[in-house]
Design a protein around this motif. Structure first.
Motif, PDB file in Angstrom:
ATOM      1  N   GLY A 253       0.800  -1.217   0.000  1.00  0.00           N
ATOM      2  CA  GLY A 253       0.000   0.000   0.000  1.00  0.00           C
ATOM      3  C   GLY A 253       0.833   1.267   0.000  1.00  0.00           C
ATOM      4  O   GLY A 253       0.292   2.367  -0.126  1.00  0.00           O
ATOM      5  N   THR A 254       2.177   1.125   0.136  1.00  0.00           N
ATOM      6  CA  THR A 254       3.044   2.304   0.075  1.00  0.00           C
ATOM      7  C   THR A 254       2.974   2.884  -1.333  1.00  0.00           C
ATOM      8  O   THR A 254       3.219   2.190  -2.314  1.00  0.00           O
ATOM      9  CB  THR A 254       4.503   1.939   0.428  1.00  0.00           C
ATOM     10  N   GLN A 255       2.626   4.173  -1.412  1.00  0.00           N
ATOM     11  CA  GLN A 255       2.508   4.836  -2.715  1.00  0.00           C
ATOM     12  C   GLN A 255       3.586   5.895  -2.944  1.00  0.00           C
ATOM     13  O   GLN A 255       3.775   6.354  -4.072  1.00  0.00           O
ATOM     14  CB  GLN A 255       1.120   5.461  -2.854  1.00  0.00           C
ATOM     15  N   SER A 256       4.278   6.294  -1.885  1.00  0.00           N
ATOM     16  CA  SER A 256       5.381   7.246  -1.999  1.00  0.00           C
ATOM     17  C   SER A 256       6.163   7.228  -0.687  1.00  0.00           C
ATOM     18  O   SER A 256       5.766   6.562   0.276  1.00  0.00           O
ATOM     19  CB  SER A 256       4.865   8.658  -2.299  1.00  0.00           C
TER      20      SER A 256
ATOM     21  N   VAL B 109      14.111  17.720   4.137  1.00  0.00           N
ATOM     22  CA  VAL B 109      12.764  17.207   3.903  1.00  0.00           C
ATOM     23  C   VAL B 109      12.602  17.004   2.394  1.00  0.00           C
ATOM     24  O   VAL B 109      12.682  17.966   1.624  1.00  0.00           O
ATOM     25  CB  VAL B 109      11.668  18.178   4.413  1.00  0.00           C
ATOM     26  N   VAL B 110      12.404  15.755   1.992  1.00  0.00           N
ATOM     27  CA  VAL B 110      12.144  15.412   0.590  1.00  0.00           C
ATOM     28  C   VAL B 110      10.798  14.705   0.547  1.00  0.00           C
ATOM     29  O   VAL B 110      10.606  13.693   1.224  1.00  0.00           O
ATOM     30  CB  VAL B 110      13.231  14.490   0.001  1.00  0.00           C
TER      31      VAL B 110
ATOM     32  N   THR C 220      19.027  16.493  -8.410  1.00  0.00           N
ATOM     33  CA  THR C 220      19.834  15.322  -8.055  1.00  0.00           C
ATOM     34  C   THR C 220      19.013  14.227  -7.374  1.00  0.00           C
ATOM     35  O   THR C 220      19.549  13.184  -7.024  1.00  0.00           O
ATOM     36  CB  THR C 220      21.021  15.734  -7.153  1.00  0.00           C
ATOM     37  N   LEU C 221      17.725  14.464  -7.192  1.00  0.00           N
ATOM     38  CA  LEU C 221      16.841  13.463  -6.599  1.00  0.00           C
ATOM     39  C   LEU C 221      16.319  12.511  -7.686  1.00  0.00           C
ATOM     40  O   LEU C 221      16.106  12.935  -8.819  1.00  0.00           O
ATOM     41  CB  LEU C 221      15.638  14.137  -5.930  1.00  0.00           C
ATOM     42  N   PRO C 222      16.040  11.252  -7.337  1.00  0.00           N
ATOM     43  CA  PRO C 222      15.460  10.312  -8.304  1.00  0.00           C
ATOM     44  C   PRO C 222      13.936  10.412  -8.360  1.00  0.00           C
ATOM     45  O   PRO C 222      13.235   9.450  -8.640  1.00  0.00           O
ATOM     46  CB  PRO C 222      15.906   8.954  -7.768  1.00  0.00           C
ATOM     47  N   GLY C 223      13.414  11.574  -8.081  1.00  0.00           N
ATOM     48  CA  GLY C 223      11.979  11.820  -7.998  1.00  0.00           C
ATOM     49  C   GLY C 223      11.673  12.542  -6.704  1.00  0.00           C
ATOM     50  O   GLY C 223      12.476  12.541  -5.775  1.00  0.00           O
ATOM     51  N   GLY C 224      10.528  13.179  -6.658  1.00  0.00           N
ATOM     52  CA  GLY C 224      10.162  13.957  -5.478  1.00  0.00           C
ATOM     53  C   GLY C 224      10.775  15.346  -5.530  1.00  0.00           C
ATOM     54  O   GLY C 224      11.353  15.753  -6.543  1.00  0.00           O
ATOM     55  N   TYR C 225      10.668  16.081  -4.423  1.00  0.00           N
ATOM     56  CA  TYR C 225      11.147  17.456  -4.366  1.00  0.00           C
ATOM     57  C   TYR C 225      11.449  17.834  -2.921  1.00  0.00           C
ATOM     58  O   TYR C 225      10.953  17.220  -1.977  1.00  0.00           O
ATOM     59  CB  TYR C 225      10.113  18.430  -4.956  1.00  0.00           C
ATOM     60  N   HIS C 226      12.297  18.850  -2.779  1.00  0.00           N
ATOM     61  CA  HIS C 226      12.660  19.352  -1.457  1.00  0.00           C
ATOM     62  C   HIS C 226      11.610  20.324  -0.928  1.00  0.00           C
ATOM     63  O   HIS C 226      11.048  21.110  -1.682  1.00  0.00           O
ATOM     64  CB  HIS C 226      14.004  20.088  -1.507  1.00  0.00           C
ATOM     65  N   VAL C 227      11.389  20.256   0.356  1.00  0.00           N
ATOM     66  CA  VAL C 227      10.633  21.261   1.098  1.00  0.00           C
ATOM     67  C   VAL C 227      11.689  22.089   1.833  1.00  0.00           C
ATOM     68  O   VAL C 227      12.699  21.543   2.310  1.00  0.00           O
ATOM     69  CB  VAL C 227       9.650  20.585   2.081  1.00  0.00           C
ATOM     70  N   ARG C 228      11.474  23.379   1.928  1.00  0.00           N
ATOM     71  CA  ARG C 228      12.458  24.283   2.543  1.00  0.00           C
ATOM     72  C   ARG C 228      12.812  23.805   3.954  1.00  0.00           C
ATOM     73  O   ARG C 228      11.947  23.593   4.790  1.00  0.00           O
ATOM     74  CB  ARG C 228      11.886  25.701   2.592  1.00  0.00           C
ATOM     75  N   ASN C 229      14.114  23.638   4.208  1.00  0.00           N
ATOM     76  CA  ASN C 229      14.577  23.226   5.534  1.00  0.00           C
ATOM     77  C   ASN C 229      14.691  24.450   6.448  1.00  0.00           C
ATOM     78  O   ASN C 229      14.378  25.568   6.040  1.00  0.00           O
ATOM     79  CB  ASN C 229      15.907  22.456   5.422  1.00  0.00           C
ATOM     80  N   ASP C 230      15.150  24.245   7.675  1.00  0.00           N
ATOM     81  CA  ASP C 230      15.241  25.362   8.617  1.00  0.00           C
ATOM     82  C   ASP C 230      16.437  26.278   8.366  1.00  0.00           C
ATOM     83  O   ASP C 230      16.556  27.330   9.007  1.00  0.00           O
ATOM     84  CB  ASP C 230      15.213  24.864  10.057  1.00  0.00           C
TER      85      ASP C 230
ATOM     86  N   VAL D   8      -0.313   7.651   0.176  1.00  0.00           N
ATOM     87  CA  VAL D   8      -0.842   8.427  -0.947  1.00  0.00           C
ATOM     88  C   VAL D   8       0.316   8.739  -1.892  1.00  0.00           C
ATOM     89  O   VAL D   8       1.468   8.825  -1.454  1.00  0.00           O
ATOM     90  CB  VAL D   8      -1.535   9.740  -0.486  1.00  0.00           C
ATOM     91  N   PRO D   9       0.040   8.928  -3.184  1.00  0.00           N
ATOM     92  CA  PRO D   9       1.146   9.206  -4.109  1.00  0.00           C
ATOM     93  C   PRO D   9       1.775  10.578  -3.915  1.00  0.00           C
ATOM     94  O   PRO D   9       2.928  10.790  -4.248  1.00  0.00           O
ATOM     95  CB  PRO D   9       0.503   9.087  -5.492  1.00  0.00           C
ATOM     96  N   SER D  10       1.020  11.523  -3.342  1.00  0.00           N
ATOM     97  CA  SER D  10       1.550  12.864  -3.109  1.00  0.00           C
ATOM     98  C   SER D  10       0.955  13.452  -1.837  1.00  0.00           C
ATOM     99  O   SER D  10      -0.252  13.367  -1.620  1.00  0.00           O
ATOM    100  CB  SER D  10       1.207  13.783  -4.288  1.00  0.00           C
TER     101      SER D  10
END
Length: 173
Positions: free
Chosen positions: A57-60, A80-81, A101-111, A140-142
């Motif tokens: 059931g893992t989607q992401s 945070v990715v 440089t990630l194999p998918g996904g995106y960064h969320v602003r860190n502290d 969930v996928p996102s």
């Protein structure tokens, strides 16, 4: 100079219980000091991480690095990715340099205020800090958190995490 304050507990056992799975690293050893590569003022490179055994059931995935021992109430988010595809089960060292440089996904602003990995950077002379590298299996996928803060990511993870894998390194000046 040492800051006189109690050691902050590991926050993950305080969250709703979820099953665990396995995360390993060529760069982080459970309970051991981080390599210079993972220190902000030295290498500032995200570690290699691999994971297995995520539940059906893992989607992401979401990958985070959190320091609860920072001398602030909220702790400090170093990485945070979000929205890593379920087909990805590892990140190479340095994958946290940028979204490219990630194999998918995106960064969320860190502290640090940046969209990348920010290495260990405790205050000089402070206690040993714990750096929890966590892979969250998400149902969930996102999470739909692009442009959000780590706090919003954490809130959404509270309702969408199927399982969690943690490896913790330490660091002090």
């Amino acid at each position: 100079m040492s800051l006189d304050r109690p050691v902050t507990p590991n926050p993950y056992p305080l969250l709703p219980a979820v099953p665990s799975f396995t995360v390993t690293s060529e760069d982080v050893t459970e309970g051991a000091p981080l390599k210079d590569d993972q220190v902000y003022a030295k290498g500032n490179t995200s570690p290699q991480l691999s994971w297995s055994g995520a539940p059906e059931g893992t989607q992401s995935y979401v990958v985070t690095c959190f320091d609860p021992n920072a001398p602030i109430v909220s702790g400090f988010w170093h990485w945070v990715v979000a929205d890593i595809p379920a087909s990805v089960t590892s990140l190479d060292a340095g994958a946290g340099a940028s979204d490219a440089t990630l194999p998918g996904g995106y960064h969320v602003r860190n502290d640090f205020g940046t969209l990348d990995f920010g290495g260990a950077a405790p205050p000089e002379g402070d206690q040993v800090h714990n750096y929890h590298f966590v892979v969250h299996a998400v149902g969930v996928p996102s999470l739909e958190v692009e442009g959000a803060t780590p706090a919003v990511v954490g809130f959404k993870l509270a309702f969408n995490t199927l399982a969690r894998a943690i490896i913790t390194g330490t660091y002090a000046h």
